[in-house]
Enzyme design. Structure first.
Site, mmCIF file in Angstrom:
data_model
loop_
_atom_site.group_PDB
_atom_site.id
_atom_site.type_symbol
_atom_site.label_atom_id
_atom_site.label_comp_id
_atom_site.label_asym_id
_atom_site.label_seq_id
_atom_site.Cartn_x
_atom_site.Cartn_y
_atom_site.Cartn_z
ATOM 1 N N CYS A 153 -1.152 8.956 -11.554
ATOM 2 C CA CYS A 153 -2.202 8.434 -12.456
ATOM 3 C C CYS A 153 -3.060 9.571 -13.011
ATOM 4 O O CYS A 153 -4.278 9.432 -13.178
ATOM 5 C CB CYS A 153 -3.093 7.407 -11.769
ATOM 6 S SG CYS A 153 -2.180 6.052 -11.070
ATOM 7 N N LYS A 177 -9.540 4.858 0.612
ATOM 8 C CA LYS A 177 -9.095 6.232 0.860
ATOM 9 C C LYS A 177 -9.830 6.855 2.039
ATOM 10 O O LYS A 177 -9.571 7.966 2.434
ATOM 11 C CB LYS A 177 -9.310 7.093 -0.394
ATOM 12 C CG LYS A 177 -8.431 6.677 -1.579
ATOM 13 C CD LYS A 177 -8.627 7.618 -2.743
ATOM 14 C CE LYS A 177 -8.152 7.027 -4.066
ATOM 15 N NZ LYS A 177 -6.720 6.912 -4.205
ATOM 16 N N GLN A 186 -11.525 11.667 -4.066
ATOM 17 C CA GLN A 186 -10.788 12.540 -3.141
ATOM 18 C C GLN A 186 -11.715 13.480 -2.381
ATOM 19 O O GLN A 186 -11.240 14.313 -1.607
ATOM 20 C CB GLN A 186 -9.746 13.382 -3.904
ATOM 21 C CG GLN A 186 -8.690 12.567 -4.627
ATOM 22 C CD GLN A 186 -7.759 11.820 -3.681
ATOM 23 O OE1 GLN A 186 -7.695 12.115 -2.475
ATOM 24 N NE2 GLN A 186 -7.039 10.838 -4.196
ATOM 25 N N HIS A 200 -8.117 12.072 -12.838
ATOM 26 C CA HIS A 200 -7.400 10.815 -12.657
ATOM 27 C C HIS A 200 -7.695 9.973 -13.893
ATOM 28 O O HIS A 200 -8.761 10.094 -14.503
ATOM 29 C CB HIS A 200 -7.954 10.136 -11.399
ATOM 30 C CG HIS A 200 -7.241 8.901 -10.981
ATOM 31 N ND1 HIS A 200 -7.462 7.693 -11.587
ATOM 32 C CD2 HIS A 200 -6.319 8.674 -10.020
ATOM 33 C CE1 HIS A 200 -6.709 6.768 -11.006
ATOM 34 N NE2 HIS A 200 -6.007 7.344 -10.047
ATOM 35 N N ASP A 247 -16.343 12.020 -10.114
ATOM 36 C CA ASP A 247 -15.299 11.233 -9.468
ATOM 37 C C ASP A 247 -15.058 11.854 -8.090
ATOM 38 O O ASP A 247 -14.417 12.909 -7.981
ATOM 39 C CB ASP A 247 -14.029 11.275 -10.317
ATOM 40 C CG ASP A 247 -12.874 10.549 -9.633
ATOM 41 O OD1 ASP A 247 -13.048 10.072 -8.497
ATOM 42 O OD2 ASP A 247 -11.788 10.468 -10.243
#
Ligand code: PLP
Length: 402
Positions: A358, A221, A198, A118, A195
């Site tokens: 993104c 999220k 997700q 991302h 990261d």
């Protein structure tokens, strides 16, 4: 087993829109009553600042805010002092580069990242590299678009000082072998910023087992409020990192020409914090824990497999990540712009995302201007899948008539 019918009753958006198939969960998840009520309760009963007021309401707000830090820490197997609240995963990922990166990286140092990232994961390092003369190395992806251990090893050297990689790609849904990567990076003395935007909402993430140096995720999220994110950092790293924002609450003693700061994590939380959203995020973590992350992961995978089965029956559908192990599908319909297709989904009350998500490096790697992305969460149903597949068929037939 996920009791989806029962769980759906917890979500006002689903109760109020029985026809809705909400499949844009990788962008944001919808919110259960318990999260909305926790936010509402703070605003209704308190609504006051933390860490400052010398009165009962402020003490209570401070307790709720700091208890939330403990709850969220426990959720990823961290301690409260490892948890910095930020505005979201983007701010958390940027903070690592702004603080650790500018303080400790030097010209000639190498930073490893990937085309799966991302923008919030790789851009801060590209910007830093341009400013201080580091080199950014992209792990070559395999033919499916995955980061492999062998490809990572080939990029690694004693010049590597930072590794910034996604745990789960927001476009391909692939799980990066991050634990092995962290071990290899540590062997050459490099740090790893993960990261996990997700990952944290969809699978059990244990920062101690991973041994990551930094890990970032967003509240919204994981069924939490918007405007809050988390940076996990190892204590010894947070301690030596300088703050990047200055002002209220983070200062210890202030002189005309000098200053001292509170300890980590407080030195990174400048000004009035995102009190209500932090309290809401702690509720969301408790809620997700009760649903069960292993069950969530299994269930999303099952929905994704059903959807792929359906998509494969539709002529002209190109699926980019058939083997993905999570609940994300990225695909194109031959001859149809993803945004045109999106209008058909919208007409049928199916929420998907269309575009580059993104993550322009991976859409370029796929050689497409953008993809259609459906992303599942535990409150989705097999009916949502059916509606999604039949709408894909409708979009394909409609646009290929011309
Ligand atoms: C993998 C990944 N990283 C980072 C982000 C940024 O999250 P936020 O927009 O909440 O800051 C996202 C959001 O889509 C994401 O999917």
């Amino acid at each position: 087993m996920i009791n989806v019918d029962k769980l759906r009753l917890d979500f006002p958006v689903l109760r109020n829109n029985p026809k809705l198939a909400y499949l844009d969960n990788a962008a944001s998840a919808i919110k259960p009553d318990c999260v909305i009520n926790a936010v509402n309760d703070y605003y209704t009963r308190l609504g006051v600042n933390v860490h400052r007021g010398v009165y009962k309401m402020s003490y209570e707000a401070t307790d709720l805010y700091e208890e939330a830090r403990h709850t969220i820490a426990k959720f990823i197997n961290a301690d409260f002092e490892n948890i910095v609240f930020t505005r979201g995963a983007s701010s958390a990922l940027n903070l690592v580069a702004q603080s650790y990166g500018y303080a400790f990286l030097k010209p000639g140092d190498e930073i490893i990242t990937s085309e799966l990232e991302h923008h919030s994961s790789h851009m801060p390092w590209v910007s830093l590299a341009k400013n201080i003369g580091c080199k950014v190395i992209y792990v070559p992806l395999d033919k499916e678009g995955r980061i492999t251990i062998d490809a990572f090893k080939a990029c690694l050297s004693n010049k590597t000082k930072m590794v910034a990689l996604t745990y789960v790609s927001n476009v391909m849904g692939y799980i990066t072998p991050i634990k092995e990567i962290i071990k290899l990076a540590h062997e050459v003395g490099a740090l790893v910023s993960v990261d996990a935007a997700q990952a944290v909402p969809h699978m059990k993430v244990d920062v101690k087992a991973l041994d990551c140096d930094f890990l970032s995720f967003s509240g919204h999220k994981i069924c939490g409020p918007t405007g809050v994110g988390v940076l996990y950092g190892k204590k010894e790293l947070l301690e030596k990192m300088p703050p990047v924002e200055f002002g209220g609450d983070m200062a210890d003693t202030v002189y005309k020409d000098d200053m001292t700061f509170k300890e980590a994590p407080y030195k990174f939380e400048t000004g009035t914090p995102i009190i209500a959203s932090v309290i809401g995020l702690a509720k969301a973590c408790e809620y997700i824990e009760a649903v069960g992350l292993d069950e969530i992961a299994k269930y999303e995978y099952l929905l994704k497999e059903e959807a792929i089965k359906g998509l494969k029956e539709i002529p002209g559908v190109i699926i980019h990540n058939e083997t993905c192990e999570t609940g994300i599908i990225s695909f194109n319909i031959e001859g149809v712009h993803p945004h045109d297709a999106a209008s058909v989904y919208d007409k049928n009350d199916v929420c998907i995302r269309a575009g580059h998500h993104c993550a322009q490096l991976i859409t370029s790697w796929l050689d497409t201007i953008g993809t259609i992305r459906a992303s599942f969460y535990f409150y989705n149903t097999l009916d949502d899948v059916k509606k999604f597949v039949s709408t894909t068929k409708e979009a394909s037939e409609f646009f290929n008539m011309f």
